[in-house]
Design an enzyme around this catalytic site. Sequence first.
Site, PDB file in Angstrom:
ATOM      1  CG  ASP A 281       1.883  -0.907   3.344  1.00 17.58           C
ATOM      2  OD1 ASP A 281       1.136  -0.590   4.273  1.00 17.58           O
ATOM      3  OD2 ASP A 281       1.580  -1.736   2.462  1.00 17.58           O
TER       4      ASP A 281
ATOM      5  CG  HIS B  71      -1.746  -0.995   1.609  1.00 14.87           C
ATOM      6  ND1 HIS B  71      -1.321  -2.146   2.204  1.00 14.87           N
ATOM      7  CD2 HIS B  71      -3.085  -1.095   1.494  1.00 14.87           C
ATOM      8  CE1 HIS B  71      -2.370  -2.939   2.409  1.00 14.87           C
ATOM      9  NE2 HIS B  71      -3.448  -2.333   1.998  1.00 14.87           N
TER      10      HIS B  71
HETATM   11  C1  XUL Z   1      -7.444  -6.409   4.626  1.00 13.73           C
HETATM   12  C2  XUL Z   1      -6.711  -6.836   3.443  1.00 13.73           C
HETATM   13  C3  XUL Z   1      -5.896  -5.805   2.772  1.00 13.73           C
HETATM   14  C4  XUL Z   1      -5.898  -5.875   1.282  1.00 13.73           C
HETATM   15  C5  XUL Z   1      -5.194  -4.725   0.611  1.00 13.73           C
HETATM   16  O1  XUL Z   1      -8.177  -7.397   5.240  1.00 13.73           O
HETATM   17  O2  XUL Z   1      -6.742  -7.978   3.062  1.00 13.73           O
HETATM   18  O3  XUL Z   1      -4.609  -5.879   3.266  1.00 13.73           O
HETATM   19  O4  XUL Z   1      -5.304  -7.065   0.850  1.00 13.73           O
HETATM   20  O5  XUL Z   1      -5.647  -3.512   1.020  1.00 13.73           O
END
Ligand code: XUL
Length: 437
Positions: A105, A102
């Site tokens: 992150d 993300h």
């Molecule tokens: C949350 C989840 C996230 C997504 C990406 O449950 O799985 O980490 O994979 O935002």
Amino acid sequence: MRAFFPEVKQPIGYEGPASRNPLAFKHYSAKEKVLGKTMAEHLRFAACYWHTFKGLGQDMFGLNTMRRAYCQGGDSVVVAEQTMEAAFEFFTKLGVGFWCFHDTDIAPEADTLVETNARLDRIVKLAKQLQRDTGVKLLWGTCNLFSNRRFLAGAATNPSPEVFAFAATKVKKALEITKELDGAGYVFWGGREGYDTLLNTDMGRKLDHLGRFLHMAVDYKKQIRFRGQFYIEPKPKEPTKHQYDFDAASCHAFLQRYGLEEHLKLNIEANHATLAGHTFHHELAYAAANGLLGSVDANRGDTLLGWDTDQFPTDLYDTTLAMYVILKAGGFTTGGLNFDARVRRQSIDPIDLFHAHIGAMDAFARGLKNAAALLREKRLETFVKKRYAGWDKGIGKQIEQGKVGFAELEAYTFKHGEPELQSGRQEFLENLLNEYI
Ligand code: XUL
Ligand code: CO
């Protein structure tokens, strides 16, 4: 360059099932061929940035338990750079070909969007260099639209157009950096695209906004010529009480309703499936049956706990059935197996990250080999084919071809009387599956 995982001196190697070395693969042999492709090509393993490098053991009742060398140094930008270096050291020592992140992150949010984006540019430059140096590739990027307080009532489904605009601005940048890092895909997970109470919620309007938002993303993707695959990641709840991307079937309905089905596939997460009251197998099979199977977040829940525990996958039934569906659907193209999983709060040592990933990669390698054997011998397939053979001829074929209606079926039924029944043979099939595990 400084080593952040000095206890792992060389890349993790394959030693075979007889090995007792915790830092060796017993089943995953990257270059070994299964059904004409290498295991690495089939499985396309990715490590995730958020749990593996940013998750430090915090939970609802306590703060961090893990102390990582790359988190020392005070300045948050320095920590971000050290973490990126540590991450690529980890990817190469482990031997995963891909990673996922993300935006938040990899670079901490600053006080202003301009500064946040400048930080992203700086860290992306480093990531690009490390990708080039190591050959590790980006499976997908995504935008965190759920942690910051501005997104407390959602992003694209927020009651405020200002928040919608802010979210669009963040996704625009996330798409740009994912393209810059040559990502094979981009994920939309609607962390807070749901509601906590219907008393304050205009559901129809929110869904329309989400549809609009995704169309804008599709348009921008074309504009910047980003060729990665878009995915929606279903999840029924958590953090909101109800999420609109509930499961594969509700995402499918949503994509059709808003004319988005040709632009997005699904990223199926095992623990999200069980949270929705389905099996991982079910969600994959639904996605495959509808041409929506894109990528996988490989993890598992705990049957005794009702939340998203995000544990590393170790269950061989799960991995076998998952790989069976994936192989039958033609295998991954842009997608892969991303370990959206975190080590337990008590697993505080960096070496625990290696144990977790090695075990999960071995579990999927076994799943792959089991599934390949099932496919080669076709016993399951033959059984199912035979069970539905009535549709290949006679009245079954006429129904499928739309050649008969209720009147013809009435005449047929009056003529033939009570249908002959056949056993579903569930126990026989469960025993058969066990022969391959
Ligand atoms: C949350 C989840 C996230 C997504 C990406 O449950 O799985 O980490 O994979 O935002
Ligand atoms: Co996920």
